[in-house]
Every structure is written in structure tokens, then in C-alpha cells.
Design an enzyme around this catalytic site. Sequence first.
Site, short mmCIF file in Angstrom:
data_model
loop_
_atom_site.label_atom_id
_atom_site.label_comp_id
_atom_site.label_asym_id
_atom_site.label_seq_id
_atom_site.Cartn_x
_atom_site.Cartn_y
_atom_site.Cartn_z
N CYS A 29 -27.80 32.97 1.77
CA CYS A 29 -29.10 33.63 1.83
C CYS A 29 -29.14 34.68 0.72
CB CYS A 29 -29.37 34.21 3.21
SG CYS A 29 -28.20 35.47 3.75
N ASN A 32 -26.68 38.08 2.40
CA ASN A 32 -25.48 37.70 3.18
C ASN A 32 -25.16 38.74 4.25
OD1 ASN A 32 -21.92 37.14 2.62
ND2 ASN A 32 -23.30 35.93 3.87
N CYS A 34 -27.81 38.91 7.01
CA CYS A 34 -28.63 38.51 8.17
C CYS A 34 -28.49 37.01 8.45
CB CYS A 34 -30.10 38.86 7.94
SG CYS A 34 -30.41 40.65 7.87
N ARG A 35 -29.19 36.18 7.68
CA ARG A 35 -29.29 34.77 8.05
C ARG A 35 -28.01 33.97 7.86
NH1 ARG A 35 -34.24 33.87 4.18
NH2 ARG A 35 -33.01 35.48 3.11
N SER A 36 -27.38 34.07 6.65
CA SER A 36 -26.21 33.19 6.43
C SER A 36 -24.98 33.58 7.25
CB SER A 36 -25.89 33.06 4.93
OG SER A 36 -25.55 34.28 4.34
N ASP A 147 -36.80 35.32 6.17
CA ASP A 147 -36.01 36.54 6.03
C ASP A 147 -36.45 37.56 7.10
OD1 ASP A 147 -34.80 38.86 5.21
OD2 ASP A 147 -35.46 38.72 3.12
P1 4NP Z 1 -30.50 38.03 4.35
O1 4NP Z 1 -31.53 39.25 4.56
O2 4NP Z 1 -30.80 37.43 3.00
O3 4NP Z 1 -30.83 37.09 5.47
O4 4NP Z 1 -29.11 38.62 4.44
C1 4NP Z 1 -31.68 40.27 3.62
C2 4NP Z 1 -30.74 41.26 3.52
C3 4NP Z 1 -30.90 42.29 2.60
C4 4NP Z 1 -32.00 42.30 1.79
C5 4NP Z 1 -32.95 41.31 1.88
C6 4NP Z 1 -32.78 40.28 2.79
N1 4NP Z 1 -32.19 43.37 0.87
O5 4NP Z 1 -33.22 43.39 0.20
O6 4NP Z 1 -31.30 44.21 0.72
#
Ligand code: 4NP
Length: 177
Positions: A29, A32, A34-36, A147
Amino acid sequence: MANYGANRKTDDLINSLKGKKPVKVLFVCLGNICRSPAAEGVLRSIVEANGDNEAWVIDSAGTYGGHAGDLPDRRMRVHAQRRGYDLVHRSRKFRTSDFDDFDIIIPMDASNESDLHQLAPTIEAEAKIIPMMKFVSLATRYDYVPDPYYEGAEGFELVLDLLEDGCANLYHTFSRN
Ligand code: 4NP
């Protein structure tokens, strides 16, 4: 199985990995956190429940390295823990060598997917990129795993709903001999 991203190359890769041991899976994702890492935790839990640890290598990474070394987002950990998943992965940035080290690389959304295609050094590497929604059969208006970072609790619950369904399908697809 969902039809998102379906094409012959994708089906060929999936067929070539059926029954392979170990199957090496990398979820990707943006951050790294939240989702992955949630996908990693959900698939790990399914594999462990089936006593199948030696047949799988599971990891996750982000296309953006700004959270490297961090545990998953506290909200993601709380929602996952309520469903019995303990998320202990430490965030890391995706590296080009991941294309050699994994059999299948699974982006959560179209932006992650497009970033991976940009990074892929060969056509064979690109063929390893299969979107998570390819494995999700749940009825949903989404054709990607959204997201949750700027969303409320329901965003995290939706992510877990999609990942539980998708990881169960992924597990059964590749466990079949
Ligand atoms: P992820 O979510 O891609 O599912 O881990 C996010 C985590 C951090 C950010 C964006 C999405 N960020 O902008 O820092």
C-alpha cells in the site's frame, strides 16, 4: 473471484502458483501502516489456523517510505485486534529486489498498482503485480481497497471486511493442489 484487473497474464500467474510451496506473497500500500500490514496479519492468521506456515512467505511494504520502522497505525491495530489479529509488522519501503524475492505482489489500490508498474524492471516482474480486489468476492461498490488513513472507524472496518474475504480466497486459490 472478482473480475478487477482480470486478464490472461494474471490468470497464468495464478495458475502457475497453485500448489507451489512456499508461495511468497507481498502486500503493498502507500504507507505500509494501514492496509498492507492488515492484509499480512489476516493472511498469516488464516495460514496459521490451517497449520500451513511452511507453505507461505508473507510480507508487506509501502511505496512511500515515510513511516519506515513504525508499527501499524494505532487505529488499524485496534480494529484488527477486535477481530483477533495482532499486527506487529514494522513498516518498510518497497524495494526493486522485492520483484525477485516474491512470487506475487499485491497492491491495494490503483495508485499503488501504477507505482509498482513504474518500478518493475522487467515484463516478468510486472506480471507479478495482481490487485487485491482480484481476490475479493464480497459485494462492494469499491474496485480497490480504500485508504482509511483520513477516514473514521468505518473506513478501517471496511478495509478489514475486504481483506478477510480477499485473503480467504487468496489462501484457497493457492492451497489447492
Ligand atoms: P496505508 O495508509 O497506505 O494503508 O498504510 C496510509 C498511511 C499513511 C499515509 C497515507 C496512507 N500518509 O500519508 O502518511
